[in-house]
Design a protein around this motif. Structure first.
Motif, PDB file in Angstrom:
ATOM      1  N   SER A 102       0.943  -1.250  -0.148  1.00 47.42           N
ATOM      2  CA  SER A 102       0.072   0.058   0.159  1.00 47.42           C
ATOM      3  C   SER A 102       0.852   1.259   0.137  1.00 47.42           C
ATOM      4  O   SER A 102       0.480   2.389  -0.117  1.00 47.42           O
ATOM      5  CB  SER A 102      -1.050  -0.071   1.309  1.00 47.42           C
ATOM      6  OG  SER A 102      -0.369  -0.281   2.350  1.00 47.42           O
ATOM      7  N   SER A 103       1.971   1.094   0.414  1.00 49.66           N
ATOM      8  CA  SER A 103       2.971   2.394   0.272  1.00 49.66           C
ATOM      9  C   SER A 103       3.038   2.875  -1.109  1.00 49.66           C
ATOM     10  O   SER A 103       3.152   3.987  -1.516  1.00 49.66           O
ATOM     11  CB  SER A 103       4.329   1.815   0.568  1.00 49.66           C
ATOM     12  OG  SER A 103       4.475   1.368   2.027  1.00 49.66           O
ATOM     13  N   ASN A 174      -0.608   4.036  12.909  1.00 47.64           N
ATOM     14  CA  ASN A 174       0.613   3.228  13.315  1.00 47.64           C
ATOM     15  C   ASN A 174       1.855   4.425  13.684  1.00 47.64           C
ATOM     16  O   ASN A 174       1.777   5.569  12.653  1.00 47.64           O
ATOM     17  CB  ASN A 174       1.362   2.551  12.037  1.00 47.64           C
ATOM     18  CG  ASN A 174       2.630   1.938  12.122  1.00 47.64           C
ATOM     19  OD1 ASN A 174       2.938   1.888  13.375  1.00 47.64           O
ATOM     20  ND2 ASN A 174       3.434   1.550  11.307  1.00 47.64           N
ATOM     21  N   ASP A 201      -6.173   5.303   5.939  1.00 46.40           N
ATOM     22  CA  ASP A 201      -5.195   4.356   5.752  1.00 46.40           C
ATOM     23  C   ASP A 201      -5.571   3.056   6.582  1.00 46.40           C
ATOM     24  O   ASP A 201      -5.429   3.232   7.941  1.00 46.40           O
ATOM     25  CB  ASP A 201      -3.562   4.574   5.825  1.00 46.40           C
ATOM     26  CG  ASP A 201      -2.734   3.551   5.850  1.00 46.40           C
ATOM     27  OD1 ASP A 201      -3.119   2.252   5.749  1.00 46.40           O
ATOM     28  OD2 ASP A 201      -1.500   3.809   6.082  1.00 46.40           O
ATOM     29  N   TYR A 204      -4.515  -1.831   9.232  1.00 49.69           N
ATOM     30  CA  TYR A 204      -4.589  -2.703  10.330  1.00 49.69           C
ATOM     31  C   TYR A 204      -6.088  -3.143  10.724  1.00 49.69           C
ATOM     32  O   TYR A 204      -6.497  -3.465  11.710  1.00 49.69           O
ATOM     33  CB  TYR A 204      -3.826  -2.218  11.677  1.00 49.69           C
ATOM     34  CG  TYR A 204      -2.248  -1.742  11.388  1.00 49.69           C
ATOM     35  CD1 TYR A 204      -1.403  -3.088  11.538  1.00 49.69           C
ATOM     36  CD2 TYR A 204      -1.710  -0.704  11.012  1.00 49.69           C
ATOM     37  CE1 TYR A 204      -0.136  -3.030  11.550  1.00 49.69           C
ATOM     38  CE2 TYR A 204      -0.613  -0.511  10.832  1.00 49.69           C
ATOM     39  CZ  TYR A 204       0.344  -1.584  10.853  1.00 49.69           C
ATOM     40  OH  TYR A 204       1.520  -1.456  10.846  1.00 49.69           O
ATOM     41  N   THR A 231      -3.894  -3.293   2.885  1.00 46.27           N
ATOM     42  CA  THR A 231      -2.540  -4.142   2.677  1.00 46.27           C
ATOM     43  C   THR A 231      -2.618  -5.577   3.020  1.00 46.27           C
ATOM     44  O   THR A 231      -3.371  -5.989   3.877  1.00 46.27           O
ATOM     45  CB  THR A 231      -1.378  -3.547   3.346  1.00 46.27           C
ATOM     46  OG1 THR A 231      -0.050  -4.393   2.982  1.00 46.27           O
ATOM     47  CG2 THR A 231      -1.571  -3.702   5.016  1.00 46.27           C
ATOM     48  N   SER A 233       0.247  -7.039   4.075  1.00 45.19           N
ATOM     49  CA  SER A 233       1.322  -7.276   4.589  1.00 45.19           C
ATOM     50  C   SER A 233       0.983  -7.316   6.150  1.00 45.19           C
ATOM     51  O   SER A 233       2.003  -8.043   6.791  1.00 45.19           O
ATOM     52  CB  SER A 233       2.022  -5.894   4.491  1.00 45.19           C
ATOM     53  OG  SER A 233       2.418  -5.636   3.449  1.00 45.19           O
ATOM     54  N   ARG A 242       4.760  -7.904  -1.238  1.00 41.59           N
ATOM     55  CA  ARG A 242       4.551  -6.433  -1.499  1.00 41.59           C
ATOM     56  C   ARG A 242       3.313  -6.342  -2.291  1.00 41.59           C
ATOM     57  O   ARG A 242       3.385  -6.299  -3.543  1.00 41.59           O
ATOM     58  CB  ARG A 242       5.738  -5.824  -2.181  1.00 41.59           C
ATOM     59  CG  ARG A 242       7.241  -5.873  -1.742  1.00 41.59           C
ATOM     60  CD  ARG A 242       7.171  -5.511  -0.282  1.00 41.59           C
ATOM     61  NE  ARG A 242       6.946  -4.199  -0.600  1.00 41.59           N
ATOM     62  CZ  ARG A 242       5.963  -3.696   0.638  1.00 41.59           C
ATOM     63  NH1 ARG A 242       5.253  -4.522   1.455  1.00 41.59           N
ATOM     64  NH2 ARG A 242       5.629  -2.507   0.773  1.00 41.59           N
TER      65      ARG A 242
END
Ligand SMILES: Cc1ncc(COP(=O)(O)O)c(C=O)c1O
Length: 375
Positions: A102-103, A174, A201, A204, A231, A233, A242
């Motif tokens: 997601s970065s 985060n 975002d 989590y 994400t 991740s 990724r």
């Protein structure tokens, strides 16, 4: 830095943008310190996966077929994975974008928004990539006053200026592990100027109780300038591949597609995520294990008189009298990697990812003698 290179227009400004500091690789720590066992609790990964079904799907791509194999380009826009995500999230497929994590989507939206400059509003103590993506795309960061324990939506709204193009919200955030309530989220979605993209975002989100979590995706039809990120991740345990995704209006997705590199997500990641996004049982299992780890950690922290912040995500912030950088080094010597938070404006906090019970035991065995009876 090489003086000739810093003469290149823009490079000098680039060298003043903070660098993202990733957690140390396990093998490097092991080699440097000559340790036989390392416990890594530094990057908010899920220790319980990926599942056997996901691994089998990845193996099938490696084995190769007429349509997929390592020698062939992947599906450029990840259509089949986007379809699965769209089904899971109840949106149409043209409202889903994929990123190399997601970065990468955070970078894509910044690249699109700051083509003509402008600013982003970011709550203090947020994920470092928000600021880095803004600045490397040519934007300016406005940081709000949020504290380590509180996210203030009114302060976010007040911080917006004429040239603001993006507002970021970690939900949960985060490294603080906090999130805003439904009413505050609704205020932000409805009161933020329409020409600003609100990036929520939700990396989590799947660790939250689904019955209670105020999912920003509920407002996608109401606000065309809303981007909701997820994400693979974290709870999906696919950080090494990724892959992440964004949900938004089809207009917004069409703009992001203009800054997305072709083939930006790979075969293995697309295939693994296709299986993972449908596996609600593994998510529920991981959520339960995480809740158990948090509860056990809180009890142990109370025994050591350690102050904790955050109730969301798969991590916790712990305040210590010892500077975080020193505690980090001491723990590292004992084979435990955590994340010191001085780079996030929290010089006396470390962030600990919840691992398996034996990993958490290793953390306390290493930490107890250093903390010497208390934080
Ligand atoms: C809040 C937040 N957003 C996004 C990410 C990035 O995740 P990805 O691995 O999908 O790039 C992280 C990773 O730590 C995170 O903490």
């Amino acid at each position: 830095m090489n003086s000739k290179l810093s003469c290149v227009s823009g490079f000098d400004r680039l060298s003043r943008i903070p660098l993202y500091v990733p957690g140390k690789p396990i093998q490097e720590v092991q080699r440097e310190l000559g340790l036989s066992r390392i416990v890594k609790l530094a990057s908010n990964e899920n220790p319980w996966g990926p599942t056997e079904a996901v691994k089998a799907r990845v193996a099938s791509v490696i084995a190769g077929s007429e349509f997929e194999g390592l020698g062939l380009y992947p599906v450029s826009d990840g259509y089949y994975l986007r379809k699965r995500i769209a089904e899971r999230r109840g949106v149409s497929v043209d409202r889903v974008v994929l990123g190399n994590g997601s970065s990468e989507i955070l970078e894509m939206v910044a690249k699109a928004a700051f083509l003509d400059g402008g600013s982003s509003v970011i709550p203090k103590h947020s994920f470092a990539i928000y600021g880095i993506a803004t600045q490397t795309a040519g934007g300016r960061v406005i940081e709000t006053r949020a504290s380590a324990t509180e996210l203030d939506v009114d302060d976010i709204l007040r911080s917006v200026v004429d040239d603001t193009r993006l507002v970021y919200l970690g939900h949960p955030n985060n490294p603080t592990g906090i999130r805003i309530e439904r009413s505050a989220l609704e205020r932000l979605v409805r009161q933020l100027r329409e020409d600003i993209v609100l990036v929520v975002d939700q990396a989590y989100a799947e660790y939250e109780d689904p019955a209670e979590y105020p999912d920003a995706a509920a407002y996608l039809d109401e606000r065309p300038n809303l981007l909701v990120l997820h994400t693979f991740s974290k709870i999906h345990a696919l950080a090494g591949l990724r892959i992440g995704y964004g949900l938004g209006s089809n207009e917004l997705m069409a703009y992001l597609d203009r800054v997305r590199s072709p083939f930006n997500t790979n075969h293995l990641a697309q295939a693994a995520a296709e299986v993972s996004v449908q596996d609600l049982a593994f998510e529920a299992f991981s959520r339960q294990k995480n809740a158990e780890a948090r509860q056990a950690f809180s009890l142990e922290a109370a025994n050591h008189r350690c102050q904790l912040t955050g109730t969301s995500g798969n991590f916790v912030l712990m305040e210590t009298a010892l500077p975080a950088a020193d505690l980090f080094k001491e723990l590292l010597q004992r084979g435990v990697i955590v994340r010191p938070m001085q780079g996030y404006g929290l010089p006396n906090h470390i962030r600990i990812t919840f691992g398996k019970p034996e990993e958490m035991r290793a953390f306390w065995d290493a930490a107890a003698p250093i903390l010497d009876g208390g934080c």
